[in-house]
Enzyme design. Structure first.
Site: not given
Ligand code: OXD
Ligand code: MN
Length: 653
Positions: A115, A264, A273, A293, A315, A317-318, A340, A435, A563
């Site tokens: 992005r 992309y 997004k 998000h 983004s 972070c799991g 997401d 991705r 977790n």
């Molecule tokens: C991000 C995605 O960048 O989900 O947050 O692609």
């Molecule tokens: Mn995202």
């Protein structure tokens, strides 16, 4: 005999390599050969008359502007998908991965890999509707605004004739289950078959959407890779794009998105997004709901008691790993609703209901493995488009994190096409933001209600980020307002999902910093407004941090399936169990209340839950400075009050 090649030829798809010649020879009049009225004759695939009148007008206007050679109206069918994949192969944009089942690899131009936040704008008449007025002399980081006049100039420099020699795909798509009261419809016009094939995975595309839309309103999504024929510059990796001219623009007052120059991910799959978060958050404020998000997961205990949680992480972070987690606690089963984005609305009984507006996962590949996320590995084993991952000599995929899962004799070709890549070269095999784009329905643990048009009831909201220092594994907000403060003060180490380079700790309120559709101060007011409404069953709010490190730089908590121990504690708190103690920053698990049964690793729980006074004094200062500089007069007084109370509590620790 019917062959795809024959069908494609009959349809009149021009091979782009030849298109430049054809365009030059036949389109002396600026590229628009046919009279405006005969647009239907440009349609290669699909039926013009199937489009509702409003959609026809939108397409007509943009055909006139962008001057594509031909038009393809997407129906979402399997035959269409075969065709798109055929065209993409023919044009050298994807190649099959023979080791896998109907999986494909795309390599982009290395200048088009993430992005582009610096080129992403929201355009409104009034700047303050979009971004807070920052303190004098400070550069704002909570979104980019552009005036409608300036944006018009920018768009006029780019879009006229931008699709010459290409096909315009008309993609009717639904964000959310088709027909749900919580869903919304968009029409994306794009000159990228890769986008058309990916949108088919990420959203619900096709005739059913048009039927539901009728003559209703839709979000207008115009996308061009910005590489008309004849090409000005040779393509790299057969990936058309125009990085120098990239712009991603949102026009909320016209429910419109215009994206140019990048093929992309979040720049081009406009449902994600741009629509579901940026425009979605604006619609949410207007209509009284929330576009966030956030992943959505289901968690069920052995008594059959089930809850749903939503969780916001920046983004990469799991989120995907958490949404598909295999619980280390045998008593719990986790199911996935989304990884997401969550659209959430309080229903008439005051329960917060959430849907996942997407139909696929566009997940970060590196770090995904049988160890970290077996469910994702199973999901991506078929019908998946990979982008910028590395390739194995036996026709499979590779990325950082899969070292233990490929044999030593397998050769690896890097995302940049370097044959026989070796880790010793010091460059990653896969791009860090490479991705997979894969259908959600293939995930073995999709929740049975993931497509429920009513949404699922959310009982806890979790915020989190990569915090190597100072922030405990989990804490609970004292109440909704404190929870909103916690969301506002979120910070995390930068990741590869956007163009940021180093590992700095960035402010990322609500994990929405790159995705706010409107002024963050107003966004906070919107969140706070729910506490004034009567009879709402406000979810409890938590903050988690799986990423705290010890003095030697090692993670203090094993993460992943473990977790579930944190989710278990949250589950029990939501049920009203008395298993918390108050601290300066929020409620912490009472000693011994976190279920550690069967935990293999040695974890220093005291260190993991410590709240270093000096660290938090600095944190309070940093956050105060951030609010003062970035949100300034738009900061709601309630948030300042929360910050001051936190400061007082920390000082008296
Ligand atoms: C991000 C995605 O960048 O989900 O947050 O692609
Ligand atoms: Mn995202």
């Amino acid at each position: 005999m019917y062959t795809l090649a024959k069908f494609v030829r009959q349809c009149g798809y021009i091979k782009p390599n030849f298109a430049s010649r054809i365009v030059e020879e036949s389109l002396g009049n600026g590229g628009f050969t046919r009279p405006y009225q005969s647009i239907a004759s440009q349609v290669l695939y699909g039926k013009w008359n199937d489009l509702p009148k409003k959609v026809q007008h939108y397409v007509q206007d943009n055909v006139k502007l962008c001057k594509p050679d031909t038009i393809h109206i997407c129906d979402g069918s399997d035959r269409e998908n075969e065709m798109l994949l055929y065209i993409l192969q023919r044009d050298g944009m994807i190649k099959p991965l023979p080791k896998m089942d109907n999986c494909w690899l795309a390599r982009t131009d290395p200048k088009d890999v993430a992005r582009v936040e610096s080129r992403t704008f929201i355009s409104t008449e009034n700047m303050r509707d979009t971004i807070p007025v920052v303190k004098n002399g400070i550069t704002g980081t909570l979104g980019n605004w552009m005036s409608p006049d300036d944006l018009d100039t920018e768009l006029n420099m780019r879009f006229p004739g931008c699709m010459k020699g290409r096909t315009m795909f008309v993609i009717p798509f639904s964000m959310g289950p088709v027909g749900s009261a919580l869903s919304k419809i968009g029409i994306e016009l794009t000159d990228s078959a890769y986008v058309a094939a990916s949108m088919r995975i990420m959203t619900r595309v096709g005739k059913k959407v048009l039927k539901t839309l009728g003559n209703g309103d839709f979000v207008k999504c115009l996308h061009s890779v910005g590489a008309p024929y004849p090409l000005k510059e040779p393509m790299v990796s057969n990936w058309p794009c125009n990085p120098k001219e990239t712009i991603i623009a949102h026009l909320p007052e016209r429910n419109e998105i215009c994206s140019y120059g990048s093929g992309y991910g979040g720049n081009s799959l406009l449902g994600k997004k741009c629509f579901a978060l940026r425009l979605g958050s604006i619609l949410g404020r207007r209509e009284g709901w929330l576009a966030e998000h956030m992943l959505i997961l289901g968690i069920e205990n052995s008594k059959g008691e089930k809850k749903y949680f939503a969780a916001a992480f920046p983004s990469a972070c799991g989120k995907t790993n958490l949404a598909m987690m295999k619980s280390a606690l045998p008593d719990y089963k986790i199911t996935c609703v989304g990884d997401d984005i969550a659209w959430m609305r309080f229903d008439k009984d005051g329960k917060l209901r959430a849907i996942n507006p997407e139909a696929g996962f566009f997940g970060v590949a590196p770090g995904t493995s049988m160890k970290t996320n077996p469910m994702a590995m199973e999901t991506i084993s078929r019908n998946t488009i990979f982008t910028n991952v590395a390739e194995t000599s036996d026709g499979g995929v590779f990325w950082e994190g899969l070292e233990g899962e490929v044999s030593r004799t397998t050769k690896i070709k890097s995302w940049l096409g370097v044959e026989d890549w070796h880790a010793e070269q010091g460059k990653p095999a896969a791009h860090p933001n490479s991705r997979f784009c894969t259908p959600a329905a293939q995930c073995p643990i999709m929740d049975e209600r993931w497509q429920d048009p009513e949404g699922v009831p959310i009982e806890a909201i979790i915020f989190g980020g990569r915090r190597p220092e100072g922030v405990p594994l989990v804490y609970e907000a004292f109440n909704w307002q404190h929870g909103v403060y916690i969301g506002a003060s979120m910070r995390s180490e930068a990741t590869a999902a956007a163009e940021h380079k180093s590992k700095v700790i960035m402010h990322d309120p609500f994990a929405m910093r790159p995705f706010f559709g409107y002024n963050f101060g107003h966004y906070l007011e919107h969140w706070l407004s729910f506490q004034q409404k009567q009879d709402l069953d406000l979810p409890k709010i938590y903050h988690v941090n799986w990423f705290r490190k010890d003095k030697n730089g090692r993670f203090m908590w094993p993460g992943f399936g473990e977790n579930s121990r944190v989710l278990d504690w949250i589950f029990r708190r939501v049920n009203g169990e008395d298993c918390a103690v108050q601290s300066a920053i929020g409620n912490l698990p009472r000693k011994g209340s976190l279920n550690l049964e069967g935990l293999q690793e040695d974890v220093d729980m005291d260190a993991l839950f410590s709240i270093p006074k000096e660290y938090w004094q600095k944190e309070v200062k940093d956050i105060g400075k951030y609010f003062d500089e970035q949100v300034h007069e738009d900061l709601p007084p309630e948030i300042m009050k929360e910050l001051r109370s936190l400061e007082a509590r920390v000082n008296s620790m």
